[in-house]
Motif scaffolding. Sequence first.
Motif, PDB file in Angstrom:
ATOM      1  N   ARG A 197      16.661  49.585  52.565  1.00  0.00           N
ATOM      2  CA  ARG A 197      17.586  48.474  52.818  1.00  0.00           C
ATOM      3  C   ARG A 197      18.725  48.508  51.803  1.00  0.00           C
ATOM      4  NH1 ARG A 197      16.319  42.046  52.215  1.00  0.00           N
ATOM      5  NH2 ARG A 197      15.083  42.877  50.483  1.00  0.00           N
ATOM      6  N   VAL A 198      19.943  48.278  52.280  1.00  0.00           N
ATOM      7  CA  VAL A 198      21.114  48.246  51.410  1.00  0.00           C
ATOM      8  C   VAL A 198      21.738  46.854  51.498  1.00  0.00           C
ATOM      9  CG1 VAL A 198      23.360  49.246  50.865  1.00  0.00           C
ATOM     10  CG2 VAL A 198      21.533  50.706  51.784  1.00  0.00           C
ATOM     11  N   VAL A 199      21.795  46.176  50.340  1.00  0.00           N
ATOM     12  CA  VAL A 199      22.367  44.832  50.260  1.00  0.00           C
ATOM     13  C   VAL A 199      23.641  44.888  49.423  1.00  0.00           C
ATOM     14  CG1 VAL A 199      22.014  42.456  49.483  1.00  0.00           C
ATOM     15  CG2 VAL A 199      20.096  43.748  50.463  1.00  0.00           C
ATOM     16  N   GLY A 200      24.728  44.400  49.967  1.00  0.00           N
ATOM     17  CA  GLY A 200      25.985  44.344  49.242  1.00  0.00           C
ATOM     18  C   GLY A 200      26.222  42.964  48.664  1.00  0.00           C
ATOM     19  N   VAL A 201      26.908  42.918  47.520  1.00  0.00           N
ATOM     20  CA  VAL A 201      27.168  41.635  46.852  1.00  0.00           C
ATOM     21  C   VAL A 201      28.639  41.546  46.457  1.00  0.00           C
ATOM     22  CG1 VAL A 201      26.427  40.039  45.064  1.00  0.00           C
ATOM     23  CG2 VAL A 201      24.851  41.820  45.851  1.00  0.00           C
ATOM     24  N   GLN A 202      29.244  40.401  46.768  1.00  0.00           N
ATOM     25  CA  GLN A 202      30.618  40.129  46.367  1.00  0.00           C
ATOM     26  C   GLN A 202      30.695  38.847  45.553  1.00  0.00           C
ATOM     27  OE1 GLN A 202      33.053  40.481  50.184  1.00  0.00           O
ATOM     28  NE2 GLN A 202      34.025  41.946  48.789  1.00  0.00           N
ATOM     29  N   ALA A 203      31.736  38.742  44.746  1.00  0.00           N
ATOM     30  CA  ALA A 203      32.031  37.483  44.064  1.00  0.00           C
ATOM     31  C   ALA A 203      32.626  36.510  45.080  1.00  0.00           C
ATOM     32  CB  ALA A 203      33.006  37.719  42.917  1.00  0.00           C
ATOM     33  N   GLU A 204      32.257  35.240  44.977  1.00  0.00           N
ATOM     34  CA  GLU A 204      32.749  34.241  45.924  1.00  0.00           C
ATOM     35  C   GLU A 204      34.276  34.185  45.946  1.00  0.00           C
ATOM     36  OE1 GLU A 204      30.994  30.526  44.882  1.00  0.00           O
ATOM     37  OE2 GLU A 204      29.011  31.042  45.699  1.00  0.00           O
ATOM     38  N   GLY A 205      34.890  34.423  44.805  1.00  0.00           N
ATOM     39  CA  GLY A 205      36.344  34.347  44.728  1.00  0.00           C
ATOM     40  C   GLY A 205      37.066  35.571  45.237  1.00  0.00           C
ATOM     41  N   ALA A 206      36.309  36.560  45.721  1.00  0.00           N
ATOM     42  CA  ALA A 206      36.918  37.780  46.274  1.00  0.00           C
ATOM     43  C   ALA A 206      36.045  38.322  47.401  1.00  0.00           C
ATOM     44  CB  ALA A 206      37.094  38.831  45.174  1.00  0.00           C
ATOM     45  N   ALA A 207      35.623  37.426  48.278  1.00  0.00           N
ATOM     46  CA  ALA A 207      34.618  37.774  49.290  1.00  0.00           C
ATOM     47  C   ALA A 207      35.235  38.238  50.599  1.00  0.00           C
ATOM     48  CB  ALA A 207      33.695  36.583  49.526  1.00  0.00           C
ATOM     49  N   SER A 208      36.095  39.234  50.538  1.00  0.00           N
ATOM     50  CA  SER A 208      36.777  39.689  51.755  1.00  0.00           C
ATOM     51  C   SER A 208      35.818  40.336  52.750  1.00  0.00           C
ATOM     52  CB  SER A 208      37.898  40.670  51.398  1.00  0.00           C
ATOM     53  OG  SER A 208      37.369  41.824  50.772  1.00  0.00           O
ATOM     54  N   VAL A 209      34.811  41.046  52.269  1.00  0.00           N
ATOM     55  CA  VAL A 209      33.878  41.710  53.183  1.00  0.00           C
ATOM     56  C   VAL A 209      33.015  40.688  53.904  1.00  0.00           C
ATOM     57  CG1 VAL A 209      31.957  43.325  53.371  1.00  0.00           C
ATOM     58  CG2 VAL A 209      33.857  43.838  51.846  1.00  0.00           C
ATOM     59  N   ALA A 210      32.457  39.735  53.137  1.00  0.00           N
ATOM     60  CA  ALA A 210      31.632  38.703  53.762  1.00  0.00           C
ATOM     61  C   ALA A 210      32.424  37.941  54.823  1.00  0.00           C
ATOM     62  CB  ALA A 210      31.113  37.745  52.695  1.00  0.00           C
ATOM     63  N   GLU A 211      33.670  37.621  54.536  1.00  0.00           N
ATOM     64  CA  GLU A 211      34.511  36.912  55.498  1.00  0.00           C
ATOM     65  C   GLU A 211      34.865  37.803  56.687  1.00  0.00           C
ATOM     66  OE1 GLU A 211      37.837  35.582  53.224  1.00  0.00           O
ATOM     67  OE2 GLU A 211      36.625  34.299  51.924  1.00  0.00           O
ATOM     68  N   SER A 212      35.107  39.088  56.427  1.00  0.00           N
ATOM     69  CA  SER A 212      35.454  40.015  57.501  1.00  0.00           C
ATOM     70  C   SER A 212      34.277  40.202  58.462  1.00  0.00           C
ATOM     71  CB  SER A 212      35.868  41.370  56.910  1.00  0.00           C
ATOM     72  OG  SER A 212      37.039  41.253  56.128  1.00  0.00           O
ATOM     73  N   LEU A 213      33.081  40.285  57.917  1.00  0.00           N
ATOM     74  CA  LEU A 213      31.895  40.439  58.766  1.00  0.00           C
ATOM     75  C   LEU A 213      31.677  39.205  59.622  1.00  0.00           C
ATOM     76  CD1 LEU A 213      29.446  42.149  56.241  1.00  0.00           C
ATOM     77  CD2 LEU A 213      30.512  43.206  58.241  1.00  0.00           C
ATOM     78  N   GLN A 214      31.942  38.025  59.061  1.00  0.00           N
ATOM     79  CA  GLN A 214      31.788  36.796  59.836  1.00  0.00           C
ATOM     80  C   GLN A 214      32.775  36.739  60.993  1.00  0.00           C
ATOM     81  OE1 GLN A 214      32.215  33.639  56.969  1.00  0.00           O
ATOM     82  NE2 GLN A 214      30.091  33.753  56.277  1.00  0.00           N
ATOM     83  N   LYS A 215      34.006  37.216  60.775  1.00  0.00           N
ATOM     84  CA  LYS A 215      35.052  37.133  61.793  1.00  0.00           C
ATOM     85  C   LYS A 215      35.095  38.357  62.706  1.00  0.00           C
ATOM     86  CE  LYS A 215      38.071  33.948  59.300  1.00  0.00           C
ATOM     87  NZ  LYS A 215      39.455  33.657  58.850  1.00  0.00           N
TER      88      LYS A 215
END
Length: 403
Positions: A197-215
């Motif tokens: 399993r591969v888990v990625g982590v971003q800082a909340e103040g620079a969460a472009s990947v998390a936001e991109s995956l949601q959209k």
Amino acid sequence: MLELADVLAARDRVAETSRHTPLDYSHTFSAMTDADIHLKLETFQRTGAFKIRGATNRIATLSEEAREAGVVTASAGNHAQGVALAASRMDVDAVVVMPENAPISKVKATKSYGAEVVLAGADYDEAAERAHELEREEGRYYLHAFDDEMVMAGQGTIGLEILEDLPTVETVVVPIGGGGLISGIATALKGKREDVRVVGVQAEGAASVAESLQKGERVVRDSVDTIADGIATRTVGEQTFEIIKARVDEVVTVSDDEIAVALTTLLERGKTLVEGAGAVPLAALLFEKFDFVDDETIVPALCGGNIDMNMLTTVIVRGLVETGRYLRLRTVLHDRPGALEELAGIVSAHGANIYAIQHDRTSRDVAMNDAEVELDLETRGFDHIDDLVAGLEDHGYEVEVLV
């Protein structure tokens, strides 16, 4: 799309420049999480971060014409140092554009490795705009920090090392900025063992990947704001986003306060110094941002140790505040001899240690015969703070907790 064969080929190219970094079992973090924790100490890599791997692989695969023209890149610091050292070792001229607020330690280190440094822009993205201008003006090859298959392949050699040193690994936790590191590591891991399993982590103040995956599409943030400057990018790469969607199992975010706690805990208990970006995988683990079971074999990839000393001071204080180890409070004393000594005696009786005292008899916020006092205190946790504040209030002091 990047494949395992690319990572395997990269390993031979980067072997003479990069180090096979340690994978260290952590009794401390295993006990804290009830999991089987092994730290990938890429902080011990040459230049203090993983970026030397991708930079070396990219320059090694350039045409002779591109090498002669020289390279230009943009970086917040770690990629800058990796490119500078890799280019120097292969006798290629390098110009690195860094944000104007880049940590001075990273600027000096980049220069020491032989690159010309240009400071431009407020963040990585604005620095990249200037770097592309130099690419056009001087005919240099633009060496992207993350959205390049050969760069990703170089970073992916970390995944090969993890599998070699710990064949039983179940989960690998990786920081994400532009996505080059996790794309390479995920390609290596999934190419060798689909079940990792591969888990990625971003800082909340620079969460472009998390936001991109949601959209479901790449998102470009207007700005970034995080202590983890190494992953402070406004967007994920076009190529890296496709690899993340295909090969990364989950992406989570952590706050700056959580990053600070992870960094200070790692420093105090693990005797290991990382920068903010290097601490985010451990922060995600300590604050249970993703699900895992008891005794699960987990590798947080601590991929950068180049923290500015001024930033380190700030982060340590933030980490101490978040764990109840540091307290600043304000109260008011009657302005008479011995009043400050009485206050200090109560603080001492409750087992707190005074770092600093600010005593102001001229504050407009208090009566003429009073004095305002601020205390910076060393405390032993939130229960201790509650006990101390209650003790002061029992003695008639009005207490305002500042931090």
